[in-house]
Design an enzyme around this catalytic site. Structure first.
Site, PDB file in Angstrom:
ATOM      1  N   ARG A  61       0.834  -1.197   0.000  1.00  0.00           N
ATOM      2  CA  ARG A  61       0.000   0.000   0.000  1.00  0.00           C
ATOM      3  C   ARG A  61       0.872   1.251   0.000  1.00  0.00           C
ATOM      4  O   ARG A  61       1.981   1.261   0.515  1.00  0.00           O
ATOM      5  CB  ARG A  61      -0.918   0.013   1.222  1.00  0.00           C
ATOM      6  CG  ARG A  61      -2.029  -1.023   1.177  1.00  0.00           C
ATOM      7  CD  ARG A  61      -2.878  -0.956   2.426  1.00  0.00           C
ATOM      8  NE  ARG A  61      -3.686   0.257   2.485  1.00  0.00           N
ATOM      9  CZ  ARG A  61      -3.677   1.116   3.503  1.00  0.00           C
ATOM     10  NH1 ARG A  61      -2.879   0.912   4.534  1.00  0.00           N
ATOM     11  NH2 ARG A  61      -4.449   2.180   3.494  1.00  0.00           N
TER      12      ARG A  61
ATOM     13  N   LYS B 130       4.272  -9.360  10.995  1.00  0.00           N
ATOM     14  CA  LYS B 130       3.705  -9.344   9.650  1.00  0.00           C
ATOM     15  C   LYS B 130       4.170 -10.541   8.839  1.00  0.00           C
ATOM     16  O   LYS B 130       5.362 -10.760   8.645  1.00  0.00           O
ATOM     17  CB  LYS B 130       4.077  -8.050   8.927  1.00  0.00           C
ATOM     18  CG  LYS B 130       3.369  -7.883   7.594  1.00  0.00           C
ATOM     19  CD  LYS B 130       3.492  -6.467   7.081  1.00  0.00           C
ATOM     20  CE  LYS B 130       2.755  -6.284   5.751  1.00  0.00           C
ATOM     21  NZ  LYS B 130       2.718  -4.882   5.314  1.00  0.00           N
TER      22      LYS B 130
ATOM     23  N   ARG C 283      -1.043   1.338  13.456  1.00  0.00           N
ATOM     24  CA  ARG C 283       0.015   0.694  14.213  1.00  0.00           C
ATOM     25  C   ARG C 283      -0.472   0.471  15.638  1.00  0.00           C
ATOM     26  O   ARG C 283      -1.284   1.255  16.158  1.00  0.00           O
ATOM     27  CB  ARG C 283       1.287   1.571  14.265  1.00  0.00           C
ATOM     28  CG  ARG C 283       1.935   1.817  12.912  1.00  0.00           C
ATOM     29  CD  ARG C 283       2.664   0.594  12.409  1.00  0.00           C
ATOM     30  NE  ARG C 283       3.400   0.874  11.179  1.00  0.00           N
ATOM     31  CZ  ARG C 283       2.908   0.731   9.956  1.00  0.00           C
ATOM     32  NH1 ARG C 283       1.638   0.349   9.810  1.00  0.00           N
ATOM     33  NH2 ARG C 283       3.637   0.991   8.889  1.00  0.00           N
TER      34      ARG C 283
END
Length: 324
Positions: free
Chosen positions: A121, A186, A321
């Protein structure tokens, strides 16, 4: 004149992870030892870890199963009948970009061993070393839907995580709006692009990047905690089987989203919500706000409890976040 040696040919020879002596490689491939040395340097530029020892030759740090169209189609089974095209590239700028260039009707899939300009993104770079991860995109024409495009990445995340769970992956979660987590770090990301407007028929491209077996030296450019599938399941499946499972998941997500919007995915997404009831930082162009994540709305917006109450946050250019 000796024939040119492609990097793909050398990779196929080294894919077993065993030692291969330079003179033997040169003889078998009909090239000079200098050509072998030059191609080894090129493989290292692609992110492959190639060991070299005098007297023993060369070997990859880990064996590689290269992607093959026949193997992916076999693993797809009936789902493969939905595809009007499937291409696998040794190296490419990005799988999403390739499908955007290709255009054309029908459902098209693109996979690559290496991306020179992989992106997530907001055009953030996506680490894409050769053969270490999975880079796959799917393009399809989708009719008018009942949900905004921003919710599609959530639907895709649900189907991807469910497919990984069925393969034996553990500690999986989703982070709004497009991240796949394992063990709190992630594991992968989703990039949705489109041509046309979703009020009518649109051409959608769904990209998925999944960390599979990447090592630390291949991930020096990553600026956030990351993990890989190899650390969250007892044993990795075949890369071709994994690629097929991810393609099938993307197909299911697109089909379901087109037919029913986000409604059929919402409860399933919330079961994997990795930030619910946790403090989060919402980073927007005009600044940063801190609040408590309270799940997602029916349209896919993140519900965040700020000082002045719960407000919806839409994806767009927003970053999310965890807060301290």
């Amino acid at each position: 004149m000796a024939p040119a040696l492609s990097s793909a040919t050398l990779i196929e020879r080294l894919a077993d992870g065993a030692w291969h002596r330079g003179p033997a490689l040169a003889e078998a491939l009909g090239v000079s030892r200098a050509a072998i040395s030059a191609r080894v340097a090129e493989l290292r530029e692609l992110g492959l870890v190639v060991h070299s020892v005098a007297g023993r030759g060369y070997r990859l740090a880990e064996p590689i199963e290269l992607l093959a169209e026949d193997a992916v189609r076999d693993a797809l089974g009936d789902a493969g009948e939905r595809l009007d095209g499937l291409s696998i590239h040794e190296r490419i700028d990005s799988t999403n970009a390739e499908l955007a260039r290709r255009g054309g009707p029908g459902m098209q899939a693109c996979l690559a061993e290496y991306q020179s300009q992989g992106r997530g993104r907001a055009s953030r770079p996506w680490a894409s070393p050769f053969g270490a991860n999975l880079y796959v995109s799917l393009a399809a024409d989708v009719a008018s839907t009942r949900a905004p495009l921003g919710a599609l990445s959530l639907a895709v995340g649900v189907c991807v995580v469910e497919a990984l769970r069925d393969l034996g992956a553990q500690d999986l979660a989703l982070k709004w709006p497009n991240d796949i987590w394992a063990g709190g770090d992630k594991l992968g990301g989703i990039l949705i692009e489109h041509r046309g407007e979703l009020g009518a028929r649109a051409r959608l491209i769904v990209g998925l990047g999944l960390n599979v077996a990447m090592n630390r030296s291949q991930a020096e450019s990553i600026d956030q905690p990351w993990t890989r599938l190899a650390d969250h399941m007892p044993s990795l499946p075949s890369r071709n089987r994994l690629a097929a499972a991810m393609l099938a998941a993307l197909i299911r997500a697109l089909d379901g989203f087109e037919a029913q919007g986000f409604e059929m995915f919402r409860a399933r997404w919330q079961a994997f919500d990795g930030v619910r009831d946790k403090p989060v930082r919402v980073i927007e162009s005009q600044g940063e706000r801190v609040g408590i994540a309270r799940g997602i709305a029916a349209d896919g917006a993140l519900q965040v409890e700020f000082e002045n109450g719960i407000q919806p946050v839409y994806s767009g250019d927003v970053s999310l976040r965890l807060a301290p």
